[in-house]
Scaffold this motif. Structure first.
Motif, PDB file in Angstrom:
ATOM      1  N   ALA A 156      38.221  44.294  40.817  1.00  0.00           N
ATOM      2  CA  ALA A 156      37.551  44.050  39.036  1.00  0.00           C
ATOM      3  C   ALA A 156      38.894  44.932  38.053  1.00  0.00           C
ATOM      4  N   LYS A 157      39.252  46.642  38.051  1.00  0.00           N
ATOM      5  CA  LYS A 157      40.234  46.655  37.455  1.00  0.00           C
ATOM      6  C   LYS A 157      41.623  45.788  37.031  1.00  0.00           C
ATOM      7  N   PHE A 158      42.433  46.036  38.687  1.00  0.00           N
ATOM      8  CA  PHE A 158      43.015  43.928  38.151  1.00  0.00           C
ATOM      9  C   PHE A 158      42.761  43.376  37.602  1.00  0.00           C
ATOM     10  N   TRP A 159      42.361  42.814  37.298  1.00  0.00           N
ATOM     11  CA  TRP A 159      41.540  41.125  36.272  1.00  0.00           C
ATOM     12  C   TRP A 159      41.690  42.281  34.779  1.00  0.00           C
ATOM     13  N   ASP A 160      41.209  42.923  34.904  1.00  0.00           N
ATOM     14  CA  ASP A 160      40.520  44.172  33.379  1.00  0.00           C
ATOM     15  C   ASP A 160      42.098  44.487  33.333  1.00  0.00           C
ATOM     16  N   GLU A 161      43.108  44.789  33.758  1.00  0.00           N
ATOM     17  CA  GLU A 161      44.299  45.189  33.565  1.00  0.00           C
ATOM     18  C   GLU A 161      45.414  44.143  33.108  1.00  0.00           C
ATOM     19  N   LYS A 162      45.210  43.538  33.723  1.00  0.00           N
ATOM     20  CA  LYS A 162      45.550  41.730  33.626  1.00  0.00           C
ATOM     21  C   LYS A 162      45.011  41.081  31.906  1.00  0.00           C
ATOM     22  N   GLY A 163      43.833  41.383  31.879  1.00  0.00           N
ATOM     23  CA  GLY A 163      43.732  41.048  30.569  1.00  0.00           C
ATOM     24  C   GLY A 163      43.087  39.050  30.823  1.00  0.00           C
ATOM     25  N   TYR A 164      42.631  39.221  32.441  1.00  0.00           N
ATOM     26  CA  TYR A 164      42.544  37.336  32.636  1.00  0.00           C
ATOM     27  C   TYR A 164      41.316  37.006  31.916  1.00  0.00           C
TER      28      TYR A 164
END
Length: 1059
Positions: free
Chosen positions: A18-26
């Motif tokens: 969830a954090k990864f997706w959020d940071e990448k802004g997908y």
RNA sequence: GGGCGAUUAGCUCAGUUGGUUAGAGCGUCUGGUUUACACCCAGAAGGUCGGCGGUUCGAGCCCGUCAUCGCCCACCA
């Protein structure tokens, strides 16, 4: 690569990704980026949940399905936007906050005042908006969180004003005195949709109204019957049917007609009704006719207690067969009487104050609560000798959905939207399929409801909502000029000269101007020398929800978003708001933007609790999805819900608590499921539930919610995880040996092949030599499954998507391909191709599963990327950095091969037969079995290469295949289509068990054969059935006969061996 | 009163246009520590598809009817 745990650890994975997706802004969508890339947009607006409370599993289902559509389209390369948000839900939220305030502090809104109450509601909204958004995030919803909207925020408010202004401009807004459903507790009108009916025990009072100056032969009293005696204070007439005789006769005629066509059961009931009617006619018709004549004569009766003469009138509303045949008319407090009042020009006397107490029109009863007044009036009538009798009766009483208190019909000023044209436009859109509703049967309820074209009451007497953008001004009282309309219009024209954001209309009924403005506010002194006053009513909450698809994109401003994303692509919602919401969005979208808001509407089932009741916030039976996620993970939650979403069935979920101390299953009952804390009956300790709010409750350990369907889904996620784990553990062994990752799949033999072929290398094309039957089979199946899943998602067949993937992953990939590969992995010549296919299937399956189970698929995707950054079957491609943006799988249709699938099917049948013998004969798993297979040469050729798999998967060694195999002396025999399997069981055989099984088989086979023979000897069948059906039946009969003789032969051998 | 949906294994449910012997999961029973998974593996038992009638060569599926259950809308002095 880091160690892979034996069980999928959802908690950790969810947080990480969830954090990864959020940071990448997908999940962030950008119209510029989309346009530059030439991408088509794919847009969904969330049905904004009410901020009344937290989400339950019904919302979880709704949002899971939306996320599936969004993630699928994102993978397909659309510029995908999912707009999140919440609804202020005017009346509902205010009611919840008011109720809470009263329960906890004993205060009403009038005690705290408007400003304070609104502040409290804002605080509530903040709390629940945060909780709702967090719930959505926990579920893995891939919304563009930057675009989170609230139906009561500034952007939406602007849209509301412009919509209202447009309606006003087209004279579709009007105001009038109407009988409304008055909620005396909340002191607001509520719409018909916010009313429910409930039966309560009540009484039916018969009251005599004295006739004024009765003539001889005329009755001294008219008797009326009522369930609400207190309304008599507002009676302005007593009605009698104009021709009771004709009415009763036509009713009897109708009954006779019904009886003649009715079924036996209905007949008895109808006949009883007819008899009652006949009896009644005999008893009352004469006096009713007399009364009708009196009414025509313009006679009056005296209203008791009030001593007010009221007319006796003729009106068809008075049904001679009901009550006493005469009906009291209270136009201001009964919807039907109101219609009569309008028809007959009757006085309308309002008896109620807004708080439900009686007003000055109630004479001595003024100031009383309605219910107290009733008792007093009944007593007074009795005293006056006018109460004839009282009967007990069940009354279907209207209640307010919001306050759960009885509704009072109440005459009040009300704002309306004229619906005829708007409704028609929305009907046309569906009838002409500009909006397609799935499943199609729901189009009917949509069209039926709109077809009534009832005007929409939009005003609410609340503090929490969009205030109606209408201003009044007080005319100049000192002016000598009586023509207020003309003079004031000049003032308006002067004050608003050159402005196109202000309009005005004359209100005949109240003799005043309405000024409508698009602006947030009009200055009090906008008209020099006058004071502008704003309308206090706020708008029905659906008025702002109706704009949701375009207001969230910036309308009325012509934003880039509006141009790019509107119309949105699909609306996913539940059936109970098709009319309230969907219909209104369609008409508002057409009115404001000239285009329907979405071409597709998908209606999903409802989640029911174990008692079959729909989950809802107001009932308090809603289960917090986070409680399910705690135990099973978001993926299991999502998979279970998807799996349950079939086309026409609501979803029943039996759920229970799991005691956090002793893991006992604590049944969820109607009683305990709404409590903040519950005691475990086993260990006697108390645990917290989703309702825990107080610190002392929250301090307890919290119990997860468990249910069978979630367990199944969790098990599936874990199965898939382990399959991936197995594949990756093997691949990483090879990867360690090979520095060039794209080469490690190739055996030396393959490398030699490709090295020499410069063309193949330059096209970056791969060859897979040594393709075995199981390879071709799994690739064929995978291609078919890819096609199926794609088609199923496009058609909103969610349950089938889940089932297709579940069956393929578990029964085909895990149970067969992976099991078979185990043998090949130990053979260096066979290993590389197997590895490449394992990687490819895992890669594809992960993509196909991702929309449903985003976290576990990302976890696998990332780990697979570490081992095999380049993947592919016919060409190497770099894997995307995240599964969320990986390309959707394309079916390799060239791989689909039904011959291969049939051949593999034969292998599966033979394997099953061998395993069955082991089980039936109780042969220990480690004991090696030997068998021969009798079949034709062609099949033998196919099955022979599978010999090692019988050894690894069934612990059985095949000694021979073909037509002339040497049979073992003593065997367990199984006959299937075209194949006979003889398992050598010398020394082991349990002959009794074998004989029992055989005789059962024979019995069964004989039954089938008999049925088939009679079918095939039926001339009609032989003549009329299509040839392929006939052939199939004949083949099948021949095969059954072969099986039968094989079974009989086996019995003979067994019996002989016994001697 | 009007409309919609449901009735299939002990339980929860699939079954696409009518065509071999009606499927799954859970539960039950038997046997299993086979180097992915006991949240697992192998196997078994369990159904006259709510009743009746019809159409058809052929019905779980189409038509009629009855029964039971659920939901929505309307009305009720």
């Amino acid at each position: 690569m880091t160690e892979l745990p034996k069980q999928y650890e959802h908690k950790d994975a969810q947080q990480r990704w969830a954090k990864f997706w959020d940071e990448k802004g997908y999940f962030q969508s950008d119209p510029q980026r989309g346009k530059i890339a030439g991408k088509k947009p794919f847009t969904i607006v969330i049905p904004p949940p009410n901020v009344t409370g937290a989400l339950h599993l019904g919302h979880a289902l709704n949002n899971t399905l939306q996320d599936i559509m969004i993630r699928y389209h994102r993978m397909r390369g659309f510029e995908t936007l999912w707009v999140p948000g919440v609804d202020h839900a005017g009346i509902a939220t205010q009611a919840v906050v008011e109720r809470r305030m009263f329960e906890e502090e004993g205060k009403t809104r009038h005690d705290v005042g408007r400003e304070n109450l609104v502040a409290r509601i804002w605080a509530w909204k903040e709390q629940y908006q945060t909780r709702i958004i967090n719930q959505l995030k926990e579920m893995g919803c891939s919304c563009d969180w930057r675009r989170t909207r609230f139906t009561f925020d500034a952007t939406c408010a602007k849209a509301v004003r412009h919509f209202f202004f447009g309606l006003f401009r087209d004279t579709l807004i009007y105001r009038g005195k109407r009988l409304v459903n008055w909620d005396v507790h909340l002191q607001t009108a509520v719409s018909d949709d916010e009313v429910y009916h409930e039966e309560v025990a009540g009484s039916f009072w018969y009251i005599n109204y004295p006739v004024i100056d009765p003539k001889p032969n005329e009755p001294a009293f008219v008797t009326v019957a009522t369930t609400r005696p207190e309304t008599m204070l507002g009676d302005t007439a007593v009605a009698i049917h104009p021709s009771p005789k004709a009415a009763m006769e036509s009713l009897e005629k109708e009954l006779n007609a019904e009886i003649s066509t009715a079924s036996e059961k209905e007949k008895t009931e109808l006949t009883a009704r007819r008899e009652a009617l006949q009896k009644r006619r005999e008893e009352t018709l004469d006096s009713l006719e007399t009364l009708a004549a009196m009414a025509r004569d313009g006679r009056m009766v005296m209203l008791p207690l009030m001593n007010r003469p009221i007319p006796l009138i003729c009106d068809v509303w008075a049904k001679p067969e009901l009550g006493t045949g005469c009906v009291k008319i209270t136009p201001a407090h009964d919807p039907n009487d109101y219609e009569v009042g309008k028809r007959q020009n009757l006085l309308m006397i309002n008896l109620l104050n807004r708080d439900g107490t009686l007003n000055e029109n109630a004479g001595v009863y003024a100031g009383q609560k309605n219910i107290n007044a009733r008792a007093m009036i009944v007593a007074d009538l009795e005293k006056a000798g006018l109460l004839v009798k009282t009967e007990d009766r069940l009354i279907d009483l209207a209640h307010s959905e919001r306050s759960k208190t009885p509704i009072e019909p109440f005459l009040n000023d009300q704002w309306f939207v004229k619906m005829d044209k708007l409704a028609q436009s929305a009907m046309d859109a569906v009838a002409q399929e500009q909006v397609k509703i799935t499943p199609p049967r729901y189009a009917k309820s949509y069209l039926d409801w709109l077809g009534e074209k009832r005007d929409w009451p939009i005003g609410r007497q609340l503090w929490w909502g969009h205030q109606i953008p209408i201003w009044y001004f007080l005319p100049d009282a000192t002016s000598a000029n009586q023509d207020v309309k003309t003079t004031s219009e000049t003032e308006l024209q002067k004050a608003f000269a050159g402005r196109n954001d202000v309009l005005w209309q004359w209100d005949e009924e109240h003799s005043q101007w309405w000024i409508c403005s698009q602006m947030e506010d009009l200055a009090e002194d906008a008209i020099p020398g006058r004071k502008l006053v704003r309308e206090e009513d706020v708008l029905d909450t659906w008025f702002s929800s109706a704009l949701w698809p375009h207001s969230t994109l910036g309308w009325p401003d012509q934003t880039e978003e509006l141009a790019y994303y509107y119309p949105t692509n699909v609306l996913i919602t539940s059936r109970d708001i098709i009319t309230l919401w969907v219909a209104r969005m369609v008409l508002a979208g057409l009115f404001n933007c000239g285009k329907v808001p979405f071409p597709n509407v998908y209606i999903h089932p409802k989640i029911l609790d174990k008692y079959g009741e729909g989950m809802s916030k107001s009932k308090g039976n809603g289960v917090d999805p986070v409680k399910v996620i705690e135990k099973f993970g978001a993926d299991a939650l999502r998979f279970a819900l998807t799996h349950l979403t079939t086309e026409n069935q609501d979803v029943r979920l039996a759920l229970d608590f799991e005691c956090p101390y002793c893991q006992a299953i604590v049944e969820q009952t109607k009683k305990n499921r709404t409590q903040p804390r519950v005691q475990c009956p086993k260990c006697k300790k108390e645990f917290a539930t989703q309702w825990a709010e107080k610190e002392e409750d929250k301090a307890l350990q919290s119990a997860p919610v468990i249910g069978e369907r979630f367990e199944v889904a969790r098990n599936f996620c874990n199965k898939f995880w382990n399959a991936a784990r197995f594949v990756m553990m093997n691949l990483s062994e090879s990867a360690e040996r090979e520095t060039h990752s794209e080469n490690f799949f190739q055996s030396q033999q393959e490398k030699d092949l490709t090295k020499d072929n410069s063309q193949i290398r330059s096209e970056n094309t791969l060859q897979i030599p040594l393709l075995l039957l199981e390879d071709k089979w799994i690739l064929s199946r995978l291609a078919t499954v890819t096609q199926q899943v794609t088609a199923e998602i496009e058609a909103y067949r969610f349950s089938e998507v889940a089932r297709t993937l579940y069956d393929f992953a578990w029964d085909e990939f895990c149970s067969f391909y992976v099991e078979m590969v185990k043998y090949r992995l130990s053979d260096p010549a066979l290993r590389p191709a197997a590895e490449r296919i394992l990687a490819y299937v895992l890669d594809t399956l992960t993509r196909l599963l991702h929309p449903i189970v985003p976290f576990v698929t990302e976890e696998i995707w990332q780990r697979l990327n570490e081992i095999v950054p380049k993947r592919g079957l016919t060409a190497w491609t770099d894997a995307a950095e995240s599964i969320t943006i990986a390309a959707w799988a394309e079916a390799d249709t060239a791989a689909i091969d039904s011959d291969v699938e049939n051949q593999f099917g034969r292998f599966q049948e033979v394997l099953r037969a061998v395993r069955e013998v082991r089980s039936r004969q109780n042969v220990p798993p480690k004991t090696e079995m030997r068998f021969v297979v009798k079949c034709d040469a062609r099949l033998a050729e196919i099955l022979k290469p599978m010999t090692p798999y019988f050894e690894s998967m069934a612990g059985a060694i095949a000694d021979d295949w073909g037509e002339n195999v040497k049979l073992p002396a003593l065997s367990s025999n199984v006959a299937i289509t075209g194949v006979e399997i003889f398992v050598d069981l010398a020394g082991l055989i349990d002959i009794t068990a074998e004989l029992a099984k055989k005789s059962k088989d024979i019995q069964k086979l004989e039954g089938f054969i008999k049925a088939k023979e009679s079918k095939l000897s039926n001339e009609a069948f032989v003549n009329k059935a299509p040839k392929e059906v006939l052939d199939k039946e004949r083949d099948s009969l021949a095969d059954l006969q072969k099986q039968l003789s094989a079974a009989k032969e086996a019995v003979k051998v067994l019996e002989e061996s016994q001697k």
